[in-house]
Motif scaffolding. Structure first.
Motif, PDB file in Angstrom:
ATOM      1  N   ILE A 116      59.015  40.420  29.649  1.00  0.00           N
ATOM      2  CA  ILE A 116      58.535  41.546  30.449  1.00  0.00           C
ATOM      3  C   ILE A 116      57.807  41.052  31.692  1.00  0.00           C
ATOM      4  N   PHE A 117      57.005  40.010  31.521  1.00  0.00           N
ATOM      5  CA  PHE A 117      56.304  39.449  32.679  1.00  0.00           C
ATOM      6  C   PHE A 117      57.296  38.917  33.716  1.00  0.00           C
ATOM      7  N   LEU A 118      58.292  38.169  33.251  1.00  0.00           N
ATOM      8  CA  LEU A 118      59.292  37.633  34.186  1.00  0.00           C
ATOM      9  C   LEU A 118      60.084  38.741  34.862  1.00  0.00           C
ATOM     10  N   ILE A 119      60.423  39.787  34.107  1.00  0.00           N
ATOM     11  CA  ILE A 119      61.172  40.908  34.688  1.00  0.00           C
ATOM     12  C   ILE A 119      60.342  41.617  35.746  1.00  0.00           C
ATOM     13  N   LEU A 120      59.051  41.850  35.429  1.00  0.00           N
ATOM     14  CA  LEU A 120      58.178  42.505  36.410  1.00  0.00           C
ATOM     15  C   LEU A 120      58.020  41.650  37.655  1.00  0.00           C
ATOM     16  N   PHE A 121      57.854  40.348  37.441  1.00  0.00           N
ATOM     17  CA  PHE A 121      57.717  39.436  38.585  1.00  0.00           C
ATOM     18  C   PHE A 121      58.990  39.445  39.436  1.00  0.00           C
ATOM     19  N   TYR A 122      60.150  39.385  38.770  1.00  0.00           N
ATOM     20  CA  TYR A 122      61.420  39.387  39.500  1.00  0.00           C
ATOM     21  C   TYR A 122      61.639  40.713  40.204  1.00  0.00           C
ATOM     22  N   ALA A 123      61.294  41.821  39.518  1.00  0.00           N
ATOM     23  CA  ALA A 123      61.459  43.146  40.139  1.00  0.00           C
ATOM     24  C   ALA A 123      60.576  43.281  41.374  1.00  0.00           C
ATOM     25  N   LEU A 124      59.326  42.773  41.263  1.00  0.00           N
ATOM     26  CA  LEU A 124      58.430  42.823  42.414  1.00  0.00           C
ATOM     27  C   LEU A 124      58.967  41.977  43.559  1.00  0.00           C
ATOM     28  N   PHE A 125      59.433  40.770  43.212  1.00  0.00           N
ATOM     29  CA  PHE A 125      59.994  39.886  44.239  1.00  0.00           C
ATOM     30  C   PHE A 125      61.235  40.505  44.876  1.00  0.00           C
ATOM     31  N   LEU A 126      62.110  41.063  44.027  1.00  0.00           N
ATOM     32  CA  LEU A 126      63.348  41.647  44.538  1.00  0.00           C
ATOM     33  C   LEU A 126      63.058  42.872  45.401  1.00  0.00           C
ATOM     34  N   SER A 127      62.103  43.719  44.938  1.00  0.00           N
ATOM     35  CA  SER A 127      61.781  44.914  45.721  1.00  0.00           C
ATOM     36  C   SER A 127      61.193  44.553  47.072  1.00  0.00           C
ATOM     37  N   ARG A 128      60.329  43.536  47.090  1.00  0.00           N
ATOM     38  CA  ARG A 128      59.758  43.108  48.376  1.00  0.00           C
ATOM     39  C   ARG A 128      60.845  42.541  49.289  1.00  0.00           C
TER      40      ARG A 128
END
Length: 403
Positions: A116-128
């Motif tokens: 979940i942490f990695l997904i949130l981090f990736y989602a934040l990175f991807l969204s930015r």
């Protein structure tokens, strides 16, 4: 949420699989013991089980049951196996299996938290990463000068945002077209009103230079009244533009277009009969119900029919027909007039051709109404004889119709 659901299912599957082996071994051993003939006199021992005993079946148990118990140091699984009027009780220590299951649960929780942490981090990175060009695009839109509108550069946008950029540029193009129409309209209004006012002022000044007879004053007043009437017509046309722009915000309603055209045509038939002309209608399909703004459609058809009546000779027949072809509803008004000059821009405001009277805004308004409906209009000469064919093409999207 999907990770949590999948993890819960995986945990229960592993738990059931591990304890299923214990359940099977207990059941198999119970069957083996009950198969012995001297079961009641036999002192049976097995190192795989912590307790084996036979007691009366006071509870009248009819099928095997498994019960899990726990004390301070261990976890046990007990099988109550009915045999004749007795119960065969087998108890096995399952502490080792319980520890394995608990460790698996801890591992799953750790893996879930990490995932979940990695997904949130990736989602934040991807969204930015995705929002960066979108922010740049929004910044460009914010920097647009309303006085100098131009299309926004979309080459730097990701491919996912290309449709958005193209849609915004199409909107800007429509705004530019609207602004250009407004400029032409204002210039035309100023010119059309300034000219008769200048003529009236000049005639009045000439008349007042010296004393004249009564007839000259009457003639000047009559000329001024004619000019005032023309300006009144011009102002009425300008008000019609305002009404049409207001009609663009009219709520679309479900309308049977064939019945509506019949109603409009019958109204114009009275007008045509008064001018010694006739109207014939040939409408297909039999019924066509669509969501539309009726006032805008009326603007289009009314202009077509009024022009056909105006320019057709006495005794002429004006044909109104409609068809539905490849998802397009096509309405045609065919007259028997002198035709048009197809080389000229017939839709420009304040343009009059031939000996026609009026403000020259009819076709300009009709084209604006057609575009607001998502359609288009065309004018061309007839090939079989003299006359004009005015065509309104309306794409039908996601509408129910009945032939």
């Amino acid at each position: 949420m999907l990770i949590v659901i999948f993890s819960v299912m995986l945990y229960h599957y592993i738990k059931i699989t591990i304890f299923e082996n214990v359940v099977q071994s207990l059941t198999l051993e119970a069957k083996n013991i009950s198969a012995r003939l001297d079961i009641f006199s036999l002192e049976y021992k097995n190192k795989n089980f912590d307790l084996i005993e036979i007691v009366p079946n006071d509870s009248n148990l009819t099928r095997a049951e498994f019960i899990t118990t726990k004390d301070d140091n261990a976890t046990y699984l007990t099988l109550y196996y009915p045999y004749q009027s007795h119960l065969l009780i087998l108890t096995k220590d399952t502490s080792e299996y319980s520890l394995i299951v608990e460790q698996i649960l801890v591992d799953i929780l750790i893996i879930n938290a990490t995932a979940i942490f990695l997904i949130l981090f990736y989602a934040l990175f991807l969204s930015r990463m995705l929002l960066a060009p979108l922010r740049s695009f929004c910044l460009k839109l914010g920097e647009l000068n309303e006085r100098f509108l131009q299309e926004v550069e979309t080459s730097e946008l990701p491919i996912e945002f290309k449709p958005l950029g193209d849609g915004v540029n199409r909107l800007i193009g429509r705004i530019l077209t609207f602004v250009q129409y407004q400029k032409e309209l204002f210039i035309g209004v100023a010119h059309e009103l300034k000219t008769p006012l200048s003529v009236m002022k000049t005639k009045n000044e000439v008349t007042l230079i010296k004393e004249r007879d009564t007839q000259k004053y009457i003639e000047t007043l009559k000329n001024n009244n004619e000019a005032i009437n023309q300006m009144n017509k011009m102002i009425s046309s300008i008000l019609e533009i305002g009404r049409q722009e207001g009609a663009q915000f009219e709520q679309p309603v479900m309308t049977d277009m064939i019945a509506y055209i019949n109603e409009i045509g019958n109204n114009f038939l009275i007008l045509a009969k008064g001018d010694d002309k006739n109207i014939k209608m040939s409408l297909r399909p039999h019924s066509l119900r669509i969501m539309i703004q009726p006032t805008l459609f009326l603007h289009v058809l009314q202009n077509f029919v009024q022009n056909a009546i105006k320019f057709s000779p006495k005794g002429a027949t004006i044909d109104i027909n409609s068809t539905l072809i490849n998802g397009e509803f096509i309405v045609k008004v065919i007259d028997e007039g002198i035709g048009i000059d197809e080389s000229k821009d017939l839709f420009a405001p304040f343009k009059r051709y031939g000996n026609s009277s009026g403000a020259g805004l009819g076709l300009f308004l009709a084209k604006g109404a057609a575009q607001a409906l998502g359609g288009n209009i065309e004018l061309r000469n007839r090939t079989d004889r003299s006359g004009t064919i005015a065509t309104f093409i309306l794409p039908i999207r996601n509408n129910k119709y009945k032939k």
